[in-house]
Design a protein around this motif. Structure first.
Motif, mmCIF file in Angstrom:
data_model
loop_
_atom_site.group_PDB
_atom_site.id
_atom_site.type_symbol
_atom_site.label_atom_id
_atom_site.label_comp_id
_atom_site.label_asym_id
_atom_site.label_seq_id
_atom_site.Cartn_x
_atom_site.Cartn_y
_atom_site.Cartn_z
ATOM 1 N N GLN A 64 0.834 -1.198 0.000
ATOM 2 C CA GLN A 64 0.000 0.000 0.000
ATOM 3 C C GLN A 64 0.870 1.249 0.000
ATOM 4 O OE1 GLN A 64 -3.411 -0.145 -0.073
ATOM 5 N NE2 GLN A 64 -3.168 -2.365 -0.237
ATOM 6 N N PRO A 65 0.338 2.390 -0.466
ATOM 7 C CA PRO A 65 1.091 3.640 -0.373
ATOM 8 C C PRO A 65 1.502 3.900 1.079
ATOM 9 C CG PRO A 65 -0.826 3.946 -1.762
ATOM 10 C CD PRO A 65 -0.960 2.582 -1.144
ATOM 11 N N GLY A 66 2.739 4.301 1.272
ATOM 12 C CA GLY A 66 3.252 4.570 2.610
ATOM 13 C C GLY A 66 3.952 3.385 3.260
ATOM 14 N N ASP A 67 3.813 2.176 2.690
ATOM 15 C CA ASP A 67 4.511 1.007 3.235
ATOM 16 C C ASP A 67 6.017 1.198 3.099
ATOM 17 O OD1 ASP A 67 2.106 -0.198 3.773
ATOM 18 O OD2 ASP A 67 2.290 -1.769 2.252
ATOM 19 N N THR A 68 6.756 0.633 4.033
ATOM 20 C CA THR A 68 8.215 0.658 3.984
ATOM 21 C C THR A 68 8.705 -0.660 3.420
ATOM 22 O OG1 THR A 68 8.359 2.126 5.879
ATOM 23 C CG2 THR A 68 10.314 0.823 5.380
ATOM 24 N N LEU A 69 9.612 -0.583 2.445
ATOM 25 C CA LEU A 69 10.209 -1.773 1.850
ATOM 26 C C LEU A 69 11.713 -1.728 2.069
ATOM 27 C CD1 LEU A 69 8.230 -1.888 -1.504
ATOM 28 C CD2 LEU A 69 7.788 -3.190 0.580
ATOM 29 N N LEU A 70 12.312 -2.874 2.251
ATOM 30 C CA LEU A 70 13.744 -3.014 2.454
ATOM 31 C C LEU A 70 14.403 -3.273 1.104
ATOM 32 C CD1 LEU A 70 16.100 -3.385 4.498
ATOM 33 C CD2 LEU A 70 15.528 -5.819 4.500
ATOM 34 N N ILE A 71 15.469 -2.552 0.814
ATOM 35 C CA ILE A 71 16.226 -2.739 -0.424
ATOM 36 C C ILE A 71 17.594 -3.285 -0.039
ATOM 37 C CG2 ILE A 71 17.087 -1.645 -2.529
ATOM 38 C CD1 ILE A 71 14.052 -1.334 -2.146
ATOM 39 N N VAL A 72 17.915 -4.477 -0.507
ATOM 40 C CA VAL A 72 19.184 -5.132 -0.216
ATOM 41 C C VAL A 72 19.879 -5.375 -1.544
ATOM 42 C CG1 VAL A 72 20.273 -7.167 0.815
ATOM 43 C CG2 VAL A 72 18.152 -6.276 1.784
ATOM 44 N N GLY A 73 21.185 -5.130 -1.602
ATOM 45 C CA GLY A 73 21.886 -5.306 -2.855
ATOM 46 C C GLY A 73 23.179 -6.075 -2.729
ATOM 47 N N GLU A 74 23.557 -6.693 -3.813
ATOM 48 C CA GLU A 74 24.825 -7.408 -3.931
ATOM 49 C C GLU A 74 25.336 -7.088 -5.323
ATOM 50 O OE1 GLU A 74 27.940 -9.936 -4.303
ATOM 51 O OE2 GLU A 74 26.216 -10.406 -5.531
ATOM 52 N N SER A 75 26.605 -6.691 -5.423
ATOM 53 C CA SER A 75 27.122 -6.154 -6.679
ATOM 54 C C SER A 75 27.013 -7.117 -7.867
ATOM 55 C CB SER A 75 28.577 -5.710 -6.504
ATOM 56 O OG SER A 75 29.395 -6.800 -6.147
ATOM 57 N N GLU A 76 27.104 -8.408 -7.639
ATOM 58 C CA GLU A 76 27.059 -9.358 -8.757
ATOM 59 C C GLU A 76 25.654 -9.821 -9.113
ATOM 60 O OE1 GLU A 76 29.846 -12.560 -8.493
ATOM 61 O OE2 GLU A 76 31.401 -11.253 -7.686
ATOM 62 N N THR A 77 24.752 -9.891 -8.124
ATOM 63 C CA THR A 77 23.434 -10.462 -8.401
ATOM 64 C C THR A 77 22.314 -9.437 -8.469
ATOM 65 O OG1 THR A 77 23.106 -10.928 -6.060
ATOM 66 C CG2 THR A 77 24.029 -12.699 -7.413
ATOM 67 N N GLY A 78 22.506 -8.252 -7.937
ATOM 68 C CA GLY A 78 21.488 -7.215 -8.062
ATOM 69 C C GLY A 78 20.790 -6.878 -6.765
ATOM 70 N N LEU A 79 19.544 -6.431 -6.900
ATOM 71 C CA LEU A 79 18.767 -5.932 -5.775
ATOM 72 C C LEU A 79 17.653 -6.881 -5.384
ATOM 73 C CD1 LEU A 79 18.270 -2.234 -6.940
ATOM 74 C CD2 LEU A 79 19.850 -3.060 -5.198
ATOM 75 N N ILE A 80 17.300 -6.831 -4.113
ATOM 76 C CA ILE A 80 16.130 -7.531 -3.593
ATOM 77 C C ILE A 80 15.260 -6.478 -2.924
ATOM 78 C CG2 ILE A 80 15.285 -9.179 -1.874
ATOM 79 C CD1 ILE A 80 17.978 -10.651 -2.199
ATOM 80 N N VAL A 81 13.983 -6.508 -3.217
ATOM 81 C CA VAL A 81 13.024 -5.627 -2.569
ATOM 82 C C VAL A 81 12.121 -6.521 -1.725
ATOM 83 C CG1 VAL A 81 11.149 -3.979 -2.913
ATOM 84 C CG2 VAL A 81 13.073 -4.023 -4.507
#
Length: 79
Positions: A41-58
């Motif tokens: 929903q609008p206003g929800d907080t999501l975690l963004i995790v990254g690794e240089s070789e494989t990309g991002l996870i939301v």
């Protein structure tokens, strides 16, 4: 809820929802089907995790609480 393909007997276990372009302010739009399926929903907080070789996870931050607890509880126990 949005319908989806069944993968390995699990409804909507893994899906490709499409692509998202990054806007001038670094924002992306999460596809509507994904927002509906995961209840984002609008206003929800999501975690963004990254690794240089494989990309991002939301992810929702609470989805990783159990994993973080396991990691923190096992630090130093392997020696």
């Amino acid at each position: 809820m949005a319908g989806g393909k069944h993968i390995l007997g699990k409804a909507n276990a893994r899906r490709v929802f499409g692509t998202a372009k990054v806007g001038d302010r670094g924002q992306i739009v999460i596809p509507k089907e994904a927002r509906e399926l995961f209840g984002i929903q609008p206003g929800d907080t999501l975690l963004i995790v990254g690794e240089s070789e494989t990309g991002l996870i939301v992810s929702r931050p609470e989805a990783l609480n159990d994993l973080a607890d396991k990691i923190l509880n096992n630090i130093g126990k392997e020696e």
